[in-house]
Write a protein that holds these residues in place. Sequence first.
Motif, PDB file in Angstrom:
ATOM      1  N   CYS A  83     -18.472 -24.355 -71.946  1.00  0.00           N
ATOM      2  CA  CYS A  83     -18.441 -23.086 -72.670  1.00  0.00           C
ATOM      3  C   CYS A  83     -19.775 -22.367 -72.452  1.00  0.00           C
TER       4      CYS A  83
ATOM      5  N   ALA B  95     -21.033 -20.100 -74.182  1.00  0.00           N
ATOM      6  CA  ALA B  95     -21.717 -19.776 -75.437  1.00  0.00           C
ATOM      7  C   ALA B  95     -22.415 -21.003 -76.034  1.00  0.00           C
ATOM      8  N   CYS B  96     -21.738 -22.164 -76.023  1.00  0.00           N
ATOM      9  CA  CYS B  96     -22.322 -23.303 -76.726  1.00  0.00           C
ATOM     10  C   CYS B  96     -22.463 -24.550 -75.859  1.00  0.00           C
TER      11      CYS B  96
ATOM     12  N   ALA C 154     -20.128 -26.560 -74.828  1.00  0.00           N
ATOM     13  CA  ALA C 154     -19.107 -27.589 -75.073  1.00  0.00           C
ATOM     14  C   ALA C 154     -18.318 -27.842 -73.795  1.00  0.00           C
TER      15      ALA C 154
ATOM     16  N   HIS D 182     -10.887 -24.553 -77.321  1.00  0.00           N
ATOM     17  CA  HIS D 182     -12.206 -24.108 -77.738  1.00  0.00           C
ATOM     18  C   HIS D 182     -12.351 -22.583 -77.656  1.00  0.00           C
TER      19      HIS D 182
ATOM     20  N   HIS E 118     -14.748 -19.086 -79.576  1.00  0.00           N
ATOM     21  CA  HIS E 118     -15.665 -18.585 -80.604  1.00  0.00           C
ATOM     22  C   HIS E 118     -15.019 -17.325 -81.148  1.00  0.00           C
TER      23      HIS E 118
HETATM   24 ZN   LIG Z   1     -18.378 -22.813 -77.218  1.00  0.00          ZN
END
Ligand SMILES: [Zn+2]
Length: 183
Positions: A149, A151-152, A154, A162, A164
């Motif tokens: 991911c 953004a994070c 993961a 998953h 956001h």
């Molecule tokens: Zn994420």
Amino acid sequence: MGVALTGPESRPPLVFDTREIKRGSLLEVDRLVPAPADLGVALATFPEGSDLTLNLTFEFVVDGILVRGTVEGTVHAECARCLDPVTWREQVELTELFLFPPQREGEELSEDDLVLEGDLLDLEPTVRDAVVLQLPLAPVCREDCPGLCSACGARLAEDPEHSHDEVDPRWAALTALIEDEQD
Ligand SMILES: [Zn+2]
Ligand SMILES: [Zn+2]
């Protein structure tokens, strides 16, 4: 006369003694050698010291010695998307002509010509070039690896749902504006 005879053990593993190759004949070389350091590209290499299987023929031709065959080993790589370790068997083909030194003054050689110096033929640069051309710059653990991911970080393979949900407030405002204009 005056030639220091060195056993195969004392030479680097990818250096060959051309005196073993007889004019007009083939020398077949099937052997395991340890991989030299830094054999590969940024994310994919044959680890230093790992087994490389050489299946090569050295052929005494008119202009020099023609080397053809394959080098095979296990590539250790990192998936460019999810950073997981990946390994696979890779076979690299080689063809290279090593020219005899010019016999006469003024014989033309181009810059790309490989010229034998003395009795030893160093195949390492040839192996290195062939490996670098063949190994993937962005290896993947599987064709559809979803990666991480953005953004994070993961691992999306383990968490396909998953997401956001919170939308950046600036985008939310813009989306509202666009919707207004379309009304
Ligand atoms: Zn994420
Ligand atoms: Zn992956």
